[in-house]
Design an enzyme around this catalytic site. Sequence first.
Site, PDB file in Angstrom:
ATOM      1  N   ASN A  59       0.843  -1.147  -0.068  1.00 23.11           N
ATOM      2  CA  ASN A  59      -0.055   0.114  -0.055  1.00 23.11           C
ATOM      3  C   ASN A  59       0.890   0.996   0.004  1.00 23.11           C
ATOM      4  O   ASN A  59       1.535   1.560   1.009  1.00 23.11           O
ATOM      5  CB  ASN A  59      -0.960  -0.202   1.383  1.00 23.11           C
ATOM      6  CG  ASN A  59      -1.729   1.278   1.512  1.00 23.11           C
ATOM      7  OD1 ASN A  59      -1.794   2.145   0.636  1.00 23.11           O
ATOM      8  ND2 ASN A  59      -2.323   1.250   2.618  1.00 23.11           N
ATOM      9  N   TRP A  60       1.007   1.847  -1.223  1.00 20.65           N
ATOM     10  CA  TRP A  60       2.025   2.872  -1.224  1.00 20.65           C
ATOM     11  C   TRP A  60       1.265   4.121  -0.594  1.00 20.65           C
ATOM     12  O   TRP A  60       2.019   5.221  -0.603  1.00 20.65           O
ATOM     13  CB  TRP A  60       2.149   3.195  -2.976  1.00 20.65           C
ATOM     14  CG  TRP A  60       2.921   2.015  -3.426  1.00 20.65           C
ATOM     15  CD1 TRP A  60       3.368   0.994  -2.852  1.00 20.65           C
ATOM     16  CD2 TRP A  60       3.116   2.211  -4.862  1.00 20.65           C
ATOM     17  NE1 TRP A  60       3.839   0.225  -3.943  1.00 20.65           N
ATOM     18  CE2 TRP A  60       3.878   0.983  -5.060  1.00 20.65           C
ATOM     19  CE3 TRP A  60       3.036   3.111  -5.920  1.00 20.65           C
ATOM     20  CZ2 TRP A  60       4.476   0.621  -6.280  1.00 20.65           C
ATOM     21  CZ3 TRP A  60       3.609   2.996  -7.377  1.00 20.65           C
ATOM     22  CH2 TRP A  60       4.176   1.638  -7.457  1.00 20.65           C
ATOM     23  N   LYS A  61       0.120   4.241  -0.179  1.00 22.08           N
ATOM     24  CA  LYS A  61      -0.612   5.351   0.437  1.00 22.08           C
ATOM     25  C   LYS A  61      -0.408   6.715  -0.479  1.00 22.08           C
ATOM     26  O   LYS A  61      -0.562   6.325  -1.788  1.00 22.08           O
ATOM     27  CB  LYS A  61      -0.154   5.637   1.873  1.00 22.08           C
ATOM     28  CG  LYS A  61      -0.186   4.287   2.547  1.00 22.08           C
ATOM     29  CD  LYS A  61       0.342   4.601   4.239  1.00 22.08           C
ATOM     30  CE  LYS A  61       0.114   3.184   4.919  1.00 22.08           C
ATOM     31  NZ  LYS A  61       0.200   3.479   6.164  1.00 22.08           N
ATOM     32  N   HIS A 113      -9.072   0.870   5.444  1.00 22.66           N
ATOM     33  CA  HIS A 113      -7.894   0.958   5.954  1.00 22.66           C
ATOM     34  C   HIS A 113      -8.165   1.944   7.218  1.00 22.66           C
ATOM     35  O   HIS A 113      -8.817   2.976   7.372  1.00 22.66           O
ATOM     36  CB  HIS A 113      -6.858   1.469   4.977  1.00 22.66           C
ATOM     37  CG  HIS A 113      -5.716   1.466   5.450  1.00 22.66           C
ATOM     38  ND1 HIS A 113      -5.035   2.358   6.445  1.00 22.66           N
ATOM     39  CD2 HIS A 113      -4.601   0.753   5.276  1.00 22.66           C
ATOM     40  CE1 HIS A 113      -3.801   2.143   6.666  1.00 22.66           C
ATOM     41  NE2 HIS A 113      -3.411   1.219   5.997  1.00 22.66           N
ATOM     42  N   GLU A 147      -6.590   4.132   8.420  1.00 27.23           N
ATOM     43  CA  GLU A 147      -6.257   5.638   7.747  1.00 27.23           C
ATOM     44  C   GLU A 147      -7.674   6.282   7.343  1.00 27.23           C
ATOM     45  O   GLU A 147      -7.704   7.726   7.042  1.00 27.23           O
ATOM     46  CB  GLU A 147      -4.976   5.779   7.021  1.00 27.23           C
ATOM     47  CG  GLU A 147      -3.792   5.596   7.851  1.00 27.23           C
ATOM     48  CD  GLU A 147      -2.614   5.320   7.174  1.00 27.23           C
ATOM     49  OE1 GLU A 147      -2.512   5.751   5.967  1.00 27.23           O
ATOM     50  OE2 GLU A 147      -1.816   4.666   7.686  1.00 27.23           O
ATOM     51  N   GLU A 196      -4.825  -5.612  10.825  1.00 27.06           N
ATOM     52  CA  GLU A 196      -3.959  -4.279  11.012  1.00 27.06           C
ATOM     53  C   GLU A 196      -4.224  -3.661  12.247  1.00 27.06           C
ATOM     54  O   GLU A 196      -4.979  -2.667  12.269  1.00 27.06           O
ATOM     55  CB  GLU A 196      -4.055  -3.270   9.923  1.00 27.06           C
ATOM     56  CG  GLU A 196      -3.815  -4.036   8.664  1.00 27.06           C
ATOM     57  CD  GLU A 196      -3.242  -2.983   7.602  1.00 27.06           C
ATOM     58  OE1 GLU A 196      -1.997  -3.337   6.919  1.00 27.06           O
ATOM     59  OE2 GLU A 196      -3.751  -1.893   7.199  1.00 27.06           O
ATOM     60  N   GLY A 198       2.768   2.036  10.782  1.00 26.19           N
ATOM     61  CA  GLY A 198       3.560   3.261  10.659  1.00 26.19           C
ATOM     62  C   GLY A 198       4.225   3.665  11.820  1.00 26.19           C
ATOM     63  O   GLY A 198       5.052   4.728  11.945  1.00 26.19           O
ATOM     64  N   SER A 243       3.830  -2.484  10.339  1.00 24.44           N
ATOM     65  CA  SER A 243       5.435  -2.386  10.220  1.00 24.44           C
ATOM     66  C   SER A 243       6.080  -3.704   9.936  1.00 24.44           C
ATOM     67  O   SER A 243       6.969  -4.172  10.689  1.00 24.44           O
ATOM     68  CB  SER A 243       5.833  -1.881  11.813  1.00 24.44           C
ATOM     69  OG  SER A 243       5.090  -0.620  12.204  1.00 24.44           O
ATOM     70  N   GLY A 285       2.738  -1.275   4.277  1.00 20.06           N
ATOM     71  CA  GLY A 285       3.055   0.137   4.064  1.00 20.06           C
ATOM     72  C   GLY A 285       4.486   0.702   3.589  1.00 20.06           C
ATOM     73  O   GLY A 285       5.005   0.516   2.474  1.00 20.06           O
ATOM     74  N   GLY A 286       5.130   1.220   4.566  1.00 21.00           N
ATOM     75  CA  GLY A 286       6.362   1.917   4.431  1.00 21.00           C
ATOM     76  C   GLY A 286       7.263   0.896   3.351  1.00 21.00           C
ATOM     77  O   GLY A 286       8.147   1.495   2.659  1.00 21.00           O
TER      78      GLY A 286
HETATM   79  C1  PEP Z   1      -0.447  -0.287   6.236  1.00 26.20           C
HETATM   80  O1  PEP Z   1      -0.680   1.048   6.140  1.00 26.20           O
HETATM   81  O2  PEP Z   1      -1.432  -0.916   5.796  1.00 26.20           O
HETATM   82  C2  PEP Z   1       0.642  -0.532   6.964  1.00 26.20           C
HETATM   83  C3  PEP Z   1       0.985  -1.781   7.368  1.00 26.20           C
HETATM   84  O3  PEP Z   1       1.836   0.058   7.029  1.00 26.20           O
HETATM   85  P1  PEP Z   1       3.095   0.072   7.726  1.00 26.20           P
HETATM   86  O4  PEP Z   1       3.627  -1.148   6.955  1.00 26.20           O
HETATM   87  O5  PEP Z   1       4.108   1.144   7.252  1.00 26.20           O
HETATM   88  O6  PEP Z   1       3.221  -0.047   9.091  1.00 26.20           O
END
Ligand code: PEP
Length: 343
Positions: A70-72, A158, A160, A245, A251, A291, A312-313
């Site tokens: 997920n590049w957000k 999500h 967010e 999640e 994040g 993470s 994500g990251g």
């Molecule tokens: C996400 O946003 O779905 C996520 C898991 O982010 P990160 O891997 O950066 O925690």
Amino acid sequence: MDRPLPNRVVRVPAGRPGAACVYPASALCDTERAPPALTGAGRVWFNGAALFLSTGGPVHVARRPMIAGNWKMNKGTAREASELAGAVAGLAADFTADVDVVVCPPYPALHATAEALQGSAVALGAQDCYWKSAGAYTGQVSPEMLVDSGVTYVVLGHSERRGRFGVPEPDFTEGVLKHFGETDHTVNLKATAAIAAGLKPIICVGETLAEREADQTDGIVAAQVEGALDGISAGSMASVVFAYEPVWAIGTGRTCSPDEADRVCGVIRKAIEDQYNDDIAGSVRILYGGSMKPDNAADLLVQPHIDGGLIGGASLKPADFAGIFGAAAAAQAAGAQAGAAVE
Ligand code: PEP
């Protein structure tokens, strides 16, 4: 030499790699297109599941792992997206036989990403969709538009978007979060519309830190699953993917322990079983997100209820993302060996 279809299918149930259930082969073969490779020894992928074929012996089915990035709101220009998608496609080539790899760029970069992925087995995903096909809904994007852009998967609910940020920022006031806020009902509307358009939803669920500390994790997560699936038919469940999640792990660099992540993924599976049946619960893929990185992925991905990751990251760095889908392939190979022991 080809052999006839086995008359029994042995499935290793989720979470109990040693205990096999026996189903008639017709239960599997009658569902959708039986794969032509369903003869001989080896392994084929069918409808999101792996069939492990052994000469003359039974067959067991395992869930095919998925690693979705997920590049957000990052890498959203055409140039940035093609560079990242091209690098991922190159690194994934050795793994996509065993793992579904998905990238979810921002909307404006969908076309550039689709082009960069041409000729590769990496699938394209989107980060959200609306539940209407067309109309006066300024700023929204319909499932049909996503399909037309080459999208296969769509992330829904999500945290967010639910407005359940683990790390609130100063301008995320209560009023802002309220209007940003996705609910279980809107997630359900979106999932229903996405499935009808031919998309595969990746439905995110998870508790906040306050909910975890108040011992509400299991109830919150089960209610989110139930709400998201309201009215979705058993026949549509083959295209549904869940992602657990924990909001406090997204994040933040804080990962849920593998045992606890697996336990909560088991809660999700049980909620699916309660709504449908054991068979459907055993076939739905459940990802962990929060993470996940190359150095913690292996421990998470070998857990029996965890079928992959929503990243994500680390999905913004090709080498890190590749480290994670490499770990998924290795976990899959280890699972195949466990399955072979059952046979
Ligand atoms: C996400 O946003 O779905 C996520 C898991 O982010 P990160 O891997 O950066 O925690």
